[in-house]
Structure formats: structure tokens, C-alpha cells
Design a protein around this motif. Structure first.
Motif, mmCIF file in Angstrom:
data_model
loop_
_atom_site.group_PDB
_atom_site.id
_atom_site.type_symbol
_atom_site.label_atom_id
_atom_site.label_comp_id
_atom_site.label_asym_id
_atom_site.label_seq_id
_atom_site.Cartn_x
_atom_site.Cartn_y
_atom_site.Cartn_z
ATOM 1 N N ALA A 80 0.846 -1.345 -0.177
ATOM 2 C CA ALA A 80 -0.146 -0.045 -0.016
ATOM 3 C C ALA A 80 0.776 1.180 -0.134
ATOM 4 C CB ALA A 80 -0.827 -0.095 1.221
ATOM 5 N N THR A 95 -4.906 6.708 2.456
ATOM 6 C CA THR A 95 -4.395 5.253 2.218
ATOM 7 C C THR A 95 -4.196 4.463 3.549
ATOM 8 O OG1 THR A 95 -3.049 6.020 0.391
ATOM 9 C CG2 THR A 95 -2.535 4.051 1.227
ATOM 10 N N LEU B 310 -7.712 2.043 -2.548
ATOM 11 C CA LEU B 310 -6.454 1.920 -2.495
ATOM 12 C C LEU B 310 -5.747 1.788 -4.015
ATOM 13 C CD1 LEU B 310 -5.988 -0.869 0.271
ATOM 14 C CD2 LEU B 310 -5.000 1.400 0.402
#
Lengths: 294, 346
Positions: A80, A95, B310
Motif C-alpha cells: 500500500a 491510504t 487503495l
């Protein structure tokens, strides 16, 4: 006197847990300006691992929790955060929130939203009686574990090469890279360490509360952010003392607020936080990275 | 401002188009569309402060809560108020106003509160300001969770008249859009955006950064408060937990996903998240694929949403709009007067 002693021990032990949470968050914040919300799920997942390994010999269960959380932290970093490392802090924050949301609802999916009781080291719940003072063993264990861990950490950061690189990166990441510090390695190690801290917090917190729930780590993460900032951004010592301070203030308010106001304890804690921010916007300990450059 | 008029036009059309979906769709879709409009008011409200000043705020959910509850004190039917909240002041207990009056009360109360706490927050900059807003949210949450007499504490306040319909929600979204648009492209909005790009330079050019931030904070709090009022009168029920971290982060996520530096980003982000959420809701309520039955599971929808977020951020870290305003192709330069700077680490 007894009351004072007990309150002091309580304050230290709550402060210890907060300090460890804050250090895990402060580490990442210092290096990559990331407010890592997923830290909350690192702790929560650690607690679930302990819950799953109920009945297993404790050191083994603890080791399992630590391994799982550290690996998880590394995976999250790789999947990520690494691809968007240079994005602005808002993107990093969202995020981390998305990661946190993902992990939290994965727990809901697997275990359901309801809290599950767990009982690790029941002997820790029994108090040690010294004269007329009764000290829960868990408090002693918490304070002891924190001192050991923080000392090990301090040694690591001061004596090993990678530790020194991490401190350099926390002060000025760009400069550190120009001097040949490998960003990927430093950040991966920082994530691994924040995973390790989260797992230790999970063990201590689970032993104290005896509950696993998908949102249980949230409060600790919140305190962690606040503590990092009032401690002084980029200063790891600041994060530790910030966490300790928030814990001590919380316990003192609990002890000395009039009973009818005790329910509002949190509100008072955060009023103190805002007051500290206003009086010392750069934090209690001014990190070198806090200087905004023009 | 004139150069940006096409942007306003495009965004109004988008909102109306989504609204039409609600008119012609199923009752369920109608609810989804109204919900999206209310979220849009929240996100536009957030963008008035965050988008222009560049300071992240985690505290705006508190203004939604303050707006929603202060409106509810006046819009609840008198008989119900006497049962649920008997310790409200006498003049509140004896008055009842409609949704418009409630929205005005909510917006004003939130604006006054924002002006008070805002004075403290604009003294700080960057991350310290953001954490102060987070602390403020925790304070309001703690007070509202415990003030039984005002909010029924951790149990829900029920019986709000359900008056938020598609027309009301769409009008509110359009109103919020116009307010945000006028501010953003006004002299003061541009000055505030200049401080976002370079605070030191803005101060050196004589821009009163603190005052402008405070102004934007108050206006955005009022807009978010209206969204809170609408939400309460859409669901008919208020709970303190509705306005806490999940609210904060979902609305922030919508803003950042769309692109937090532009107003178009706020609109695009909100609708994108609403659309993804709706598709996932349909999928996660169980379906059959290649003869394999996928059963409904709690949490699946949220997991899908998180993965989509994401992925979007991975592909477009600056948001779907990349921080630009939507506009006619040949006006692109004029509508995005400020250059996109990207002061990055590393």
C-alpha cells in the motif's frame, strides 16, 4: 499515601502502553510524514492472534502474535505505501485509513463484530500485596516490559548502523537519501519495528482488558497520534514522553475529577492536548524536523 | 471567476443528473441518491476549508453533530421532546420549527462554535492544526456521549420528522456548491489558496492567512452542519456514533479520492464512492457467479470499498481529478489558474 502510590503506578502503566503506541506511530511519522491509522489494526490483529492461540504456551502465543503483526506491517508497507511514498500527506493518510478499514472489516467478516473474551496469563490479574498497597501484576509487567523494550530500542537506534540511519531519516529524509541511506530498507525496518511495538501493545492491552473486538485498537491509535504531535514531531523521545504524559493526565483526571464530571474525562484530556498545542505548537520536545523550511 | 463558470455549469449538471437517477430509479436507489447528496454537502463543506487552506481537518464531524442535534431540539414534535428530552430549556420545549428553521439553527450554532474553536486552531499550522481538530472532535464526542439531557447519550434520539427528500437534498447540494464556488474563486479564496501553496510567501505578500483560514473554517462548519441536519431528518434518528471517526474518514476519503485541491474533486469523489458503494452493496447481498453462490457476508462491502480506494490512490495519488477543475477542454488553462506544485519528499 497508599492512594497516591496506587495512582502513580496506575498512571505509569497506562502511560507505558500509550508511550509504546505513540512510538510506533511516531517512528513512521518522523520518517515518512505518514499518520498511520492502520497501527490501530496492527494492535487489534495482534489481540486476535492471542485469542486464537488460547491454551498455547504463552511465550509461543506471544511470539506468534509478534511474527504475524510484523509480517503484516511489512506486507502493508510493500503493497500500500511503497507505491505512493512520495504522495502528499493527505493521500498517505487516506491510504492508511483505507488499509485500516480493510483490515478492520476483514476481522468483522471472519470473527463478527461482537467482542470476544480472552484470558491470557490469568495469573497477571492477581495483585501483589505490599503492606496495605495492592498492585496488579499486570501493571508491574507493563511498566517492566516498557522499560526493557524502550531501552532495547534506544540501544538499537544509537548503536546499530540501521538505527542511526533511521534517526537520520527521521530528521531529514531527503538529505539522508542523498547521503546514501537506502529508503526502502529504512522504511521497511521502521514498519517492522512499529509492527513489533504494536504486537507488544496488543499483548499488554489484551492481558489488561481481556477482550478482542474489531475496533479495540482505535483508541490507542488516537492517543498515539495526539501523543506524537504534542511530544514534538519527528522526535522519538518526544513521542514516548507524549504518550506517557497523556496516560498520566488521563489517570490523574480519573482520580481527581469530581465524580459527576468523571464521565467527561476524555473531553478534559483532549482540552489539555489542545492547550499544549497552543502553548507549544512545536511540541514538548522540539524535533529537528519540526522546523518548517521556506 | 468568470473563467471558471463552465466548471460550475458542469458540476451543476452532474448533480442534477445524479438527482434524476433518484427520480426515475427504484425506492432503494432514491435513498442511495439522497444519501449521496447529503454526503456531497459534507464533502463540499470540507473542501471549503481543506481544499483552499490545505490544512486537513478531522474535526468537521463535530459540526455535523452540533448542527444535527441543535436542529433536532427545535424540530422534534413538542410532545416527543417532553418525553425524550424533558430537561431542555422551557422555551426550546415549547417551540417547534420546520426543517428550514432547523437547518438555520443548526448552521448558526455550528458556525458560532466553529468561530470559537477556530480561533485556537488557526493559530496552529500543518499537522498540529489537524491534530487539534482531532482533539476537538474527541471533546465533542465525549460531551455528546455523556450529556444525557441533551442527546440521550449513547442511546439514539428518535422521532425526528422525516422531511429530507430528494428535492431538499439536491437543493442543499447545489447551494453548498455555489457557496463553495463563489468563495473559491473570489479574491479571498484565491488568497487562501496562495497560502496553501506557500504560507511564508503568502504572509510576506500581506495575506492575512489566519483570518482567512478562520473565515473558511466557519463557513465550512456551517455547510457541514446543514448536512448533519439533513442526515438527521433523512433517517429520523440521531446517534452520537454517527458523527465520529467513520464519518470523518469516509468523508475525507471522498474528498481525497476525488482530488482535494479542486471543487470538482469533491463532487467527483463523492459520487464515485457512492457508486462503488452501491455496486458493492448489490454484489455483497449475495449473487451467483458461474454456478457458485456467493453468500451475503457482513463486512464484504466495506472491504471492497477499501480495496477500490487503495487502487484509485495507487493509480492517481492526487485524486481522480488530479486536483484540477473540470471544465470545457479549451478553457482548461483559465480554470486552473494556480499551477499544480508538488513539493514532495525524496
Amino acid at each position: 499515601m497508599n492512594f497516591a502510590l496506587q495512582t502513580a503506578i496506575d498512571a505509569l502503566s497506562v502511560g507505558s502502553i500509550y508511550a509504546l503506541s505513540a512510538l510506533g506511530i511516531g517512528l513512521l511519522f518522523g520518517i515518512m510524514r505518514l499518520i498511520n491509522f492502520a497501527q490501530s489494526e496492527f494492535v487489534t490483529i495482534g489481540i486476535y492472534i492471542l485469542m486464537l492461540s488460547a491454551g498455547v504456551w504463552f511465550p509461543l502465543a506471544a511470539l506468534a502474535a509478534i511474527c504475524v503483526v510484523v509480517v503484516l506491517a511489512l506486507v502493508v508497507e510493500r503493497m500500500a505505501f511503497r507505491p505512493i511514498r512520495t504522495a502528499d500527506p493527505a493521500t498517505l493518510l487516506v491510504t492508511s485509513f483505507a488499509v485500516s478499514y480493510l483490515l478492520q472489516y476483514s476481522l468483522v467478516l471472519i470473527f463478527g463484530a461482537r467482542p470476544i473474551g480472552l484470558d491470557i496469563l490469568p495469573e497477571l490479574a492477581r495483585p501483589i500485596v505490599m503492606g496495605s498497597v495492592r498492585v496488579p501484576r499486570i501493571d508491574i509487567a507493563t511498566i517492566g516490559a516498557t522499560i526493557v523494550l524502550l531501552s532495547a530500542f534506544a540501544l538499537f537506534l544509537r548503536k546499530t548502523r540501521i538505527g542511526i540511519e533511521m534517526r537520520a531519516a527521521a530528521v531529514d529524509f531527503r538529505m539522508a537519501r542523498l547521503l546514501g541511506i537506502r529508503a526502502n530498507r529504512v522504511i521497511a525496518v521502521a514498519f517492522a519495528m512499529s509492527g513489533l511495538l504494536a504486537a507488544v501493545v496488543a499483548i499488554l492491552f489484551a492481558a489488561r482488558t481481556g477482550v478482542a473486538a474489531p475496533t479495540i485498537g482505535l483508541e490507542l491509535a488516537l492517543v498515539g497520534f495526539v501523543a506524537t504531535v504534542i511530544g514534538g514531531m519527528g522526535s522519538l523521545v518526544g513521542a514516548v514522553f507524549g504518550g506517557l504524559a497523556v496516560g498520566v493526565v488521563t489517570v490523574l483526571l480519573q482520580a481527581f475529577l469530581p465524580p459527576e464530571l468523571r464521565a467527561y474525562r476524555e473531553a478534559f484530556v483532549y482540552i489539555v492536548v489542545i492547550a499544549v498545542l497552543v502553548l507549544r505548537p512545536q511540541g514538548l520536545f522540539r524535533g529537528a524536523a519540526a522546523r518548517e523550511r521556506v | 471567476m468568470r473563467a471558471a463558470i463552465p466548471t460550475l455549469f458542469i458540476l451543476v449538471l452532474m448533480i442534477l443528473a445524479v438527482s434524476l437517477l433518484g427520480v426515475f430509479g427504484s425506492p432503494l436507489l432514491l435513498r442511495v441518491v439522497i444519501g449521496a447528496m447529503i454526503n456531497l454537502v459534507v464533502v463540499i463543506g470540507l473542501s471549503i476549508f481543506i481544499g483552499n487552506s490545505g490544512v486537513l481537518s478531522f474535526g468537521h464531524a463535530s459540526f455535523a453533530a452540533i448542527g444535527a442535534y441543535s436542529a433536532a431540539w427545535f424540530t422534534l414534535p413538542i410532545t416527543m421532546k417532553k418525553i425524550f428530552l424533558p430537561s431542555l430549556p422551557a422555551f426550546v420545549l415549547s417551540t417547534q420549527v420546520g426543517l428550514a428553521g432547523g437547518a438555520a439553527i443548526g448552521a448558526v450554532t455550528a458556525a458560532i462554535t466553529a468561530a470559537v474553536i477556530g480561533v485556537v486552531i488557526v493559530r496552529l499550522s500543518g499537522i498540529a492544526a489537524s491534530i487539534a481538530t482531532l482533539a476537538w472532535l474527541a471533546i465533542v464526542h465525549s460531551v455528546f456521549s455523556n450529556a444525557e439531557a441533551l442527546t440521550k447519550g449513547t442511546s439514539s434520539l428518535v422521532g425526528l420528522p422525516i422531511e429530507t427528500n430528494l428535492f431538499v437534498a439536491t437543493s442543499a447540494a447545489l447551494l453548498a456548491l455555489v457557496v463553495a464556488f463563489v468563495f473559491r474563486f473570489s479574491r479571498y479564496g484565491l488568497m487562501l489558496q496562495a497560502s496553501r501553496e506557500d504560507e511564508a510567501a503568502a504572509l510576506a505578500s500581506g495575506i492575512p492567512v489566519r483570518q482567512l483560514r478562520l473565515f473558511a473554517f466557519v463557513v465550512s462548519a456551517a455547510v457541514v452542519a446543514i448536512a448533519g441536519v439533513l442526515k438527521g431528518h433523512f433517517l429520523g434518528i440521531l446517534a452520537v456514533g454517527q458523527f465520529y471517526l467513520e464519518f470523518t474518514f469516509l468523508s475525507l476519503a471522498m474528498l481525497v479520492l476525488g482530488g482535494m485541491r479542486s471543487l470538482s474533486g469533491a463532487v467527483v469523489g463523492t459520487f464515485a464512492v457512492a457508486a462503488i458503494g452501491e455496486i458493492l452493496r448489490i454484489l455483497s447481498s449475495g449473487f451467483e457467479i458461474f454456478g457458485v453462490e456467493v453468500i451475503a457476508m457482513p463486512g464484504l462491502r466495506e472491504i471492497g470499498l477499501a480495496i477500490m480506494m487503495l487502487l484509485i490512490l495507487l493509480v492517481r495519488p492526487m485524486g481522480i481529478t488530479n486536483g484540477r477543475e473540470l471544465t470545457l477542454p479549451w478553457k482548461r488553462k483559465a480554470a486552473n489558474e494556480l499551477p499544480i506544485t508538488n513539493d514532495q519528499i525524496g
